[in-house]
Enzyme design. Structure first.
Site: not given
Ligand code: NAD
Length: 349
Positions: A78, A178, A180, A182, A184
C-alpha cells in the site's frame, strides 16, 4: 504515537520527502511471497508521519490477506501520500510518486484508493509501468466498483444462505449505508433480486437516484445501523462496528464493501457473541482488486475476472463453516486462512 505492533513481518517500508514537489509518501511492501505487492495509494491529510506510517503498515498487511484469499498471484502493499486531496495535488507530485514506485523495480504495484483518481494514476504511470487501475491503454481494467458490488452481492447471498437458510433474497430487508460507487451497483443487484432496500447517505443526489430507480426507502444517517433489517451492508465508512454501535445493530448479518469495518480486531468476536454473522470485509470486497489484478496479467480477460469474483461466495462459505466448527470469529478465521495460504506458498518456494 508510533505503534510498533503495526510492524508485522513487513518486507520493506520506504519514505520519501521530495522537497521539490512537496511529495511526502510512504510505500509499505508487506509480503511478496505470492507475487508483487499490490494495493492502492491513499491520499489523506494525516496529522504527522507517524499516523501515515501506522496507516500504511496496517493497510498493506490487509492487502496481503485480501489478495491471498482472492486467489491472486499478488502480495500485499500500500502507499499513502500525505496531503489534502482537494488542494495539494499537482502533476509534479504524481510524477515524483511514479518515480518513487519505479525505484522499487516492480516489487510494488499501485492503483487508486481514497483521495486518488484515475487521472492522478495516469500521471504516475508516465513515470513507471507499475501502476494498474487505469482506464486507458491496452490492458486497462476501468472502474472496479461494479466488480466490487457483484462480489458483495454474492457475499450477501452466501451469508443469507448460511445464516437464514434461504437461497433467495426475495422479500428480505437490506440496509445499505452509503450509496456511492459500490453502493449504487449493489442496490441494483439487490433490487433485481427482490430485496427491500433501506439506504442512507450524506449525498442527497446519490439517495434520490436509488430511491427513484430501485424504490429504496431513505433512512436517517443515525438510524441506518440500528434499523430493523435482515442484512446490514456498510458501503461508506470504516470502523462503523465499534463499542458504541455494536449493541444497537439489529441485523443478523453484516456484509458490505467498506474497508476496515471493525474498529478493533476483537469486535469480530463481539459480533459472533451477539449471534451476528460478519462477512470479513477484505474477503467480500475483493472484486475491485480482482479486476485491477487482471491488468497485471497482461491482456484483460473478463472471464478470468468473473470466475474469481464468483469464488467470493465459496470463500465466504468456507470461512463461515470454519468459524462455527472452530468456534472462532469469521474475521479471525479469515486472517488465519490468509496466513496459511502465504505460509504454504513460502514453504513451496
Ligand atoms: P464512494 O465514495 O463512491 O461512496 C461512499 C458513499 O458513502 C458516498 O456516496 C458518500 O456520500 C457516502 N457517505 C459518506 N459518509 C457517510 C455517512 N456518514 N453515512 C452514510 N453515507 C456516507 O466510495 P466507494 O468506491 O463506493 O467505496 C465504498 C466503500 O467500499 C469504501 O469504504 C471503500 O474503501 C470500499 N471499497 C471500495 C471498492 C471499490 O471498488 N470502489 C473496493 C473495495 C472496497
Amino acid at each position: 504515537m508510533m505503534d510498533v505492533n503495526q510492524f508485522k513481518g513487513h518486507e520493506q517500508v520506504v519514505y520519501l520527502h521530495d522537497k521539490e514537489t512537496g511529495l511526502k509518501a510512504f510505500i509499505a511492501v508487506h509480503d511478496t511471497t505470492l507475487g508483487p505487492a499490490a494495493g492502492g495509494c491513499r491520499m489523506w491529510n494525516y496529522d504527522n508521519e507517524i499516523d501515515a506510517l501506522n496507516d500504511v503498515l496496517r493497510l498493506s498487511r490487509g492487502m496481503s490477506h485480501k489478495n491471498a484469499i482472492a486467489g491472486l498471484k499478488l502480495g500485499g502493499g500500500k502507499a499513502v501520500i500525505m496531503g489534502n486531496s482537494r488542494t495539494d495535488k499537482t502533476e509534479a507530485l504524481f510524477r515524483s510518486f511514479g518515480r518513487m514506485i519505479d525505484r522499487l523495480d516492480g516489487k510494488y504495484i499501485s492503483a487508486e484508493d481514497v483521495g486518488i483518481s484515475v487521472e492522478d494514476m495516469e500521471i504516475a504511470a508516465e513515470e513507471t509501468q507499475y501502476v494498474a487501475g487505469l482506464t486507458k491503454g491496452a490492458h486497462a481494467s476501468g472502474d472496479p466498483s461494479p466488480f466490487t458490488a457483484t462480489g458483495v452481492f454474492l457475499g450477501i447471498k452466501a451469508a443469507v444462505k448460511y445464516k437464514l437458510g434461504k437461497e433467495s433474497l426475495e422479500g428480505l430487508t437490506i440496509a445499505v449505508q452509503g450509496v456511492g460507487h459500490v453502493g449504487y451497483y449493489l442496490c441494483r443487484h439487490l433490487h433485481a433480486a427482490g430485496a427491500r432496500l433501506l439506504v442512507s447517505d450524506i449525498n442527497q443526489d446519490a439517495l434520490s437516484r436509488v430511491q427513484q430507480e430501485f424504490g429504496a426507502e431513505i433512512i436517517d444517517l443515525n438510524m441506518i445501523l440500528s434499523v430493523e433489517a435482515d442484512v446490514l451492508s456498510p458501503c461508506a465508512l470504516g470502523a462503523i462496528i465499534n463499542d458504541d454501535t455494536i449493541d444497537v445493530i439489529k441485523a443478523k448479518i453484516i456484509a458490505g464493501a467498506a474497508n476496515n469495518q471493525l474498529a478493533r480486531d476483537d469486535h469480530g468476536q463481539a459480533l459472533m457473541d451477539r449471534g451476528i454473522l460478519y462477512a470479513p470485509d477484505y474477503v467480500i470486497n475483493a472484486g475491485g482488486i480482482i479486476n485491477v489484478a487482471a491488468e497485471t496479467r497482461g491482456a484483460y480477460d473478463i472471464n478470468w475476472v468473473n470466475a474469481k469474483v464468483e469464488n467470493i461466495y465459496d470463500s465466504l462459505m468456507t470461512i463461515f463453516g470454519r468459524s462455527v466448527a472452530e468456534n472462532r470469529s469469521t474475521s479471525r478465521i479469515a486472517d488465519e486462512w490468509a496466513h496459511e495460504i502465504i505460509q504454504a506458498a513460502r514453504a513451496r518456494k
